[in-house]
Scaffold this active site. Sequence first.
Site, PDB file in Angstrom:
ATOM      1  N   ASP A  90      28.797 -24.474 -36.232  1.00  0.00           N
ATOM      2  CA  ASP A  90      27.820 -23.518 -36.787  1.00  0.00           C
ATOM      3  C   ASP A  90      26.402 -24.069 -36.672  1.00  0.00           C
ATOM      4  OD1 ASP A  90      27.033 -21.144 -37.976  1.00  0.00           O
ATOM      5  OD2 ASP A  90      27.323 -21.882 -40.017  1.00  0.00           O
ATOM      6  N   ASN A 123      32.334 -12.173 -36.365  1.00  0.00           N
ATOM      7  CA  ASN A 123      31.174 -12.258 -35.465  1.00  0.00           C
ATOM      8  C   ASN A 123      31.211 -11.111 -34.466  1.00  0.00           C
ATOM      9  OD1 ASN A 123      31.483 -15.896 -35.077  1.00  0.00           O
ATOM     10  ND2 ASN A 123      30.289 -14.755 -36.589  1.00  0.00           N
TER      11      ASN A 123
HETATM   12  C1  IPE Z   1      31.566 -19.343 -38.453  1.00  0.00           C
HETATM   13  O1  IPE Z   1      30.188 -19.267 -38.501  1.00  0.00           O
HETATM   14  C2  IPE Z   1      32.068 -18.864 -37.126  1.00  0.00           C
HETATM   15  C3  IPE Z   1      31.834 -19.757 -35.999  1.00  0.00           C
HETATM   16  C4  IPE Z   1      31.244 -20.923 -36.053  1.00  0.00           C
HETATM   17  C5  IPE Z   1      32.334 -19.296 -34.737  1.00  0.00           C
HETATM   18  P1  IPE Z   1      29.427 -17.985 -39.084  1.00  0.00           P
HETATM   19  O2  IPE Z   1      27.990 -18.238 -38.864  1.00  0.00           O
HETATM   20  O3  IPE Z   1      29.992 -16.752 -38.525  1.00  0.00           O
HETATM   21  O4  IPE Z   1      29.804 -18.053 -40.628  1.00  0.00           O
HETATM   22  P2  IPE Z   1      29.118 -17.375 -41.885  1.00  0.00           P
HETATM   23  O5  IPE Z   1      28.808 -15.945 -41.508  1.00  0.00           O
HETATM   24  O6  IPE Z   1      27.874 -18.150 -42.169  1.00  0.00           O
HETATM   25  O7  IPE Z   1      30.125 -17.505 -42.980  1.00  0.00           O
HETATM   26  C1  IPE Z   2      27.687 -20.499 -34.597  1.00  0.00           C
HETATM   27  O1  IPE Z   2      26.321 -20.412 -34.678  1.00  0.00           O
HETATM   28  C2  IPE Z   2      28.230 -19.818 -33.374  1.00  0.00           C
HETATM   29  C3  IPE Z   2      28.755 -18.472 -33.639  1.00  0.00           C
HETATM   30  C4  IPE Z   2      29.035 -17.999 -34.817  1.00  0.00           C
HETATM   31  C5  IPE Z   2      28.995 -17.631 -32.490  1.00  0.00           C
HETATM   32  P1  IPE Z   2      25.590 -19.187 -35.394  1.00  0.00           P
HETATM   33  O2  IPE Z   2      25.304 -18.161 -34.367  1.00  0.00           O
HETATM   34  O3  IPE Z   2      26.345 -18.721 -36.576  1.00  0.00           O
HETATM   35  O4  IPE Z   2      24.248 -19.903 -35.833  1.00  0.00           O
HETATM   36  P2  IPE Z   2      23.481 -19.716 -37.205  1.00  0.00           P
HETATM   37  O5  IPE Z   2      24.458 -19.961 -38.317  1.00  0.00           O
HETATM   38  O6  IPE Z   2      22.948 -18.325 -37.201  1.00  0.00           O
HETATM   39  O7  IPE Z   2      22.417 -20.758 -37.159  1.00  0.00           O
HETATM   40 MG    MG Z   3      26.353 -19.235 -38.542  1.00  0.00          MG
END
Ligand code: IPE
Ligand code: IPE
Ligand code: MG
Length: 235
Positions: free
Chosen positions: A16, A64
Site C-alpha cells: 500500500d 479496488n
Molecule cells: C489494500 O489497499 C489493497 C492493496 C494494497 C492491493 P487499499 O488502499 O485498497 O486499502 P484501504 O482502502 O486503505 O483499506
Molecule cells: C496500493 O496503493 C495499490 C493498490 C491498491 C492498487 P494505493 O493505490 O492504495 O496507494 P494509496 O494508499 O492511495 O497511497
Molecule cells: Mg491504499
Amino acid sequence: MKLPATLPGHIAVIMDGNGRWARRRGLPRKAGHAAGAETFRTIATFCRDIGVRNLTVYALSTENRRLRPGEEVEEIYDLLRRYISESLEKMERDRVRLKFLGDLEPLPGDIREQMERAEKVSARYDGCLCGICVNYGGRDEIVRAARELMHLSSGAETGDVTEDTFSRHLDTAFLPDPDLCIRTGGEWRLSNFMPWQLAYAELFFTDTLWPDFSKKELVSILENYSDRNRRYGGL
Ligand code: IPE
Ligand code: IPE
Ligand code: MG
C-alpha cells in the site's frame, strides 16, 4: 546483509501507498503503481536469493476494482500487462515462479492468457513462489470456496467439511499459511486480505510507502519476526 537464523516460509505483503508516493512527487497515481511494480520485482528476487519459499502480494482488491475510477483500474491492468511481459522476458534471469490468485474471471481476456502463460513457463523454476493477488478479496475467496464445495459434494455429510477440506478450495490451496504479513503505507488494517490464512500470522505495519520499501527494511522486519514467540494458542 546478515540474516536472522529463522526465516518465515511464507511472507504476505499488502503493498500500500503507491498513490501517496506519487502525489508527494507531483506525479499521477499511475507513476506510483509503476514504481511499486519495480519494488515488487526487487523484493521477489531478494526473497528468492535469501531462500524464502513463498511470497504473496496484494496487487488489486475486489474493492479496488469496484470502487476506484475505471481509468485507474485500466492503468493497473496496463501495468500488469507490462509486468507480466517483462517477467516472461526476464524469467531465465529471475527464476521466480509466478501464480495469480483472486477472481480472475472478470479480467480482460488477454491478461488472463498472459497470466496462464507466465504460470506455465515459470512452473519449472524452484525459486521463490510468488503469488500475485489480482481482483482478490478474502470474503469473495471464502464464498467462492463454499460454492465450489457445495457444487462438488452434493450428498456429502456436514462432517466432511473440515478446516482442511475447506482450505483446499481456497485460491491458496497449494500454499502454506503466511507466517508473516507486512503492510506498508501506514494503515493498520487488512483490507480484506487473506482473513482465513492470516489467522496465526505475525503482523508487521510500516509507514514506508510501498515504492520506497527496500531489501534493508525487509531484513530488519525479518529480524523482528525472528524474535517473536509464536504460541498458536498453546503455552
Ligand atoms: C489494500 O489497499 C489493497 C492493496 C494494497 C492491493 P487499499 O488502499 O485498497 O486499502 P484501504 O482502502 O486503505 O483499506
Ligand atoms: C496500493 O496503493 C495499490 C493498490 C491498491 C492498487 P494505493 O493505490 O492504495 O496507494 P494509496 O494508499 O492511495 O497511497
Ligand atoms: Mg491504499
